[in-house]
Design an enzyme around this catalytic site. Structure first.
Site, mmCIF file in Angstrom:
data_model
loop_
_atom_site.group_PDB
_atom_site.id
_atom_site.type_symbol
_atom_site.label_atom_id
_atom_site.label_comp_id
_atom_site.label_asym_id
_atom_site.label_seq_id
_atom_site.Cartn_x
_atom_site.Cartn_y
_atom_site.Cartn_z
ATOM 1 N N LEU A 297 0.763 -1.178 -0.040
ATOM 2 C CA LEU A 297 -0.090 0.107 0.108
ATOM 3 C C LEU A 297 0.981 1.331 0.232
ATOM 4 O O LEU A 297 1.845 1.364 0.669
ATOM 5 C CB LEU A 297 -1.108 0.132 1.197
ATOM 6 C CG LEU A 297 -1.957 -1.156 1.308
ATOM 7 C CD1 LEU A 297 -1.430 -2.227 2.201
ATOM 8 C CD2 LEU A 297 -3.211 -0.617 1.784
ATOM 9 N N ASP A 298 0.488 2.199 -0.878
ATOM 10 C CA ASP A 298 1.059 3.563 -1.073
ATOM 11 C C ASP A 298 0.661 4.381 0.415
ATOM 12 O O ASP A 298 -0.417 3.779 0.876
ATOM 13 C CB ASP A 298 0.676 4.423 -2.077
ATOM 14 C CG ASP A 298 1.082 5.476 -2.350
ATOM 15 O OD1 ASP A 298 2.379 5.978 -1.459
ATOM 16 O OD2 ASP A 298 0.527 6.400 -2.635
#
Length: 599
Positions: A297-298
């Site tokens: 996940l960013d």
């Protein structure tokens, strides 16, 4: 076709019961022939495309029934086949209803101000900056900003959330929302073709035309089943000498649960995810989502809101917080920087009256200085503003600053005036969403951010992820994905920016955050979250797993029942007419089971 087959069967049955057996055979034949002719024409068309399906079995069984002098069996097969086709069409339509509903909400025209007059125009004529009148009950045709005291919108088509949303003056309003309050003016921010809802419509149309790997696999197995049917029918005739056994085998195999259950279940699952605000572009992506074990996940825009917010104002002694914010926001009216936008938004929330800036000089990425109320004011990074000081220090204001905070310094007439603390806050639902992903079957969650490593580590620790790393470039995120995939894990990448597009394309499942995200990330991703939140993603994983399980259940049970009935027919225990009726019961059960994926 169903009406023809039903009419022939009804008239033939009535004639048979009244003693006109020969005429009954003719009625049953006439009830079968048009259906058989239409089916043969359909087979020819599909053969030209290089496709061979189990419709061939239906044609063989009807043809054999007429050739063997069993028109009643042929008529029953015609009725069951046409009824099955109608049932399949109904089931597919029912499965697509949520996506079809999305397509049906597209606005076609809009009311635009031309001076003081209103004109109805096609939405393709809307340009950024146009002022539109949105009337009660209308769907917003383009993205824009509210130009009224407030607007009350139903955004359930985008978010799945039925609670109305109240937007204040200047707030962004998304196309596809429905106005449920008083009319208001909307200032368009982008053309209709680039709006949020237009992007959703394009994704939906692509999703509806796709075919899942499981469905393609079903087509391949369908050919094997066709060969098995012909061999079993031929063997039954050869060993028993009874042609009716061969006919019964063909009848029982018409049509096959394999080609009915899978597409209905997959489309049902895609429709179900669309209902909760998760648009899956194709059936293959839904199947891949069911296998995901690792998520990368960013941070910015994914686990955080993606926008800096004023969280604290620290004034120098004798100065109020409002004085600090008003002076900084007044000067920042001359800047287009994202931090300036955050300060202006905070000032608007406090209803502060801003002064016009004059003699402004901006140093890109560092700060700006100019005149506010005839006093020299500097706003920007601490290093930039400190260079403008003639005395004093910001040190008393810098104690206990959050690790992930950004500070904006303000100086007036060469003296420190205050600090404004901004943070990109973690989404309120982030921790709960990650816990839900683990509960849905994910075993490893990685935070990969382009932000400073210390900030990424702090956010990762707060959220309890398995591994956190910051300071990444796009190629670094790609390298992380390659490493995780090398461990034979199905990897999901979740991001929202242009810099995430390469990683989204490489991942087994790419998820773009929000329909408002960068176009490049939405194009590269296989799944788009229509709502700007993580929570629906875990629900989508659960739906994907359940959809695949239902599809496989339908295939295994349906094929098992069909094969058992075929063996019974080959051994002479199941006559053709009863076999046709039994097969239709199996088909109905299989389709109804596949539709469970909608629930």
């Amino acid at each position: 076709m169903l009406a023809i087959a039903l009419t022939g069967l009804s008239i033939g049955t009535a004639l048979w019961f009244t003693g006109f057996g020969t005429n009954a055979d003719l009625a049953w034949t006439l009830g079968t022939t048009p259906v058989l002719a239409g089916l043969l024409w359909q087979i020819i068309i599909t053969l030209r495309r290089g496709d061979v399906g189990l419709d061939v079995v239906a044609a063989l069984s009807m043809s054999a029934a007429l050739a063997f002098g069993e028109p009643l069996a042929g008529n029953v097969v015609a009725l069951m086949y046409s009824g099955g086709q109608l049932l399949e069409t109904f089931a597919a339509g029912r499965a697509r209803q949520e996506m079809t509903a999305l397509l049906g909400r597209v606005a076609r025209t809009a009311m635009r101000y031309d001076g003081t007059r209103l004109h109805e125009i096609d939405i393709t004529a809307i340009s950024p900056g146009d002022r539109l009148l949105i009337r009660h009950g209308e769907v917003l045709p383009v993205d824009g900003h509210v130009a009224a005291e407030q607007a009350e919108l139903d955004m359930s088509a985008l978010t799945g959330e039925s609670i109305p949303v109240h937007l204040a003056d200047g707030a962004e309003a998304l196309s596809g929302s429905t106005l449920i309050g008083a009319p208001f003016d909307l200032v368009a921010s982008r053309p209709a073709a680039e709006s949020t809802y237009a992007g959703i419509v394009r994704l939906v149309e692509a999703a509806q035309s796709s075919k899942a790997p499981m469905a393609r696999m079903a087509d391949r197995y369908a050919m094997g089943f066709l060969l098995l049917t012909v061999i079993l029918a031929g063997a039954a005739w050869a060993f028993s000498g009874d042609h009716l056994r061969a006919l019964a085998v063909l009848v029982v195999a018409t049509p096959c649960p394999l080609i009915l259950a899978v597409p209905v279940a997959i489309i049902s699952g895609m429709s179900r995810t669309a209902r909760i605000g998760v648009l899956v572009k194709n059936g293959g992506m839904l199947e891949a989502l069911a296998d995901v074990r690792t998520a990368v996940l960013d941070k910015t825009g994914t686990l955080t809101g993606g926008q800096a917010e004023v969280t604290e104002i620290r004034p120098m002694p004798g100065i109020t917080q409002d004085d600090v914010l008003r002076r900084a926001a007044s000067l920042d009216q001359a800047s287009g920087h994202v931090v300036a936008a955050a300060l202006l938004q905070a000032a608007a929330a406090r209803k502060l009256t801003l002064s016009p800036p004059t003699n402004v000089v901006e140093t890109a990425g560092e700060g700006l200085h100019g005149q506010i109320d005839d006093r020299t004011t500097a706003v920007g990074s601490r290093s930039y503003v400190i260079a403008q000081l003639t005395g004093g220090s910001f040190d008393p204001l810098t104690t206990d600053l959050p690790v992930d905070a950004m500070t904006v310094a303000i100086a007036v007439d060469g003296r420190p005036f205050g600090l404004i603390v901004l943070q990109d806050r973690i989404r309120p639902d982030a921790r709960q969403s990650l816990d839900a992903l683990r509960a849905a079957g994910l075993t490893r969650i990685i935070l990969a951010s382009g932000d400073r490593d210390d900030i990424a580590q702090a956010v990762g620790t707060d959220l309890g992820v398995d591994f956190s790393v910051g300071g990444l470039h796009p190629e670094d995120k790609v390298a992380i994905l390659r490493r995780e995939k090398a461990n034979n894990a199905k990897v999901m990448m979740v991001g929202d920016g242009i810099n995430d597009a390469p990683a989204l394309a490489l991942a087994d499942v790419g998820v773009a955050m929000g329909a408002r995200g960068a176009a490049a990330s939405s194009e590269a991703a296989g799944i788009v979250l229509l709502v700007d939140a993580l929570a629906p993603l875990a629900k989508a994983v659960t739906i994907a797993k359940r959809t695949r399980r239902i599809a496989l259940e339908s295939v295994v049970v349906g094929l098992g029942l069909s094969l058992a009935a075929m063996i019974a027919a080959a051994l002479g225990y199941l006559p053709p007419v009863q076999g046709a009726l039994l097969q239709e019961v199996i088909d109905v059960a299989v389709i109804l089971n596949a539709l469970r994926a909608l629930r």
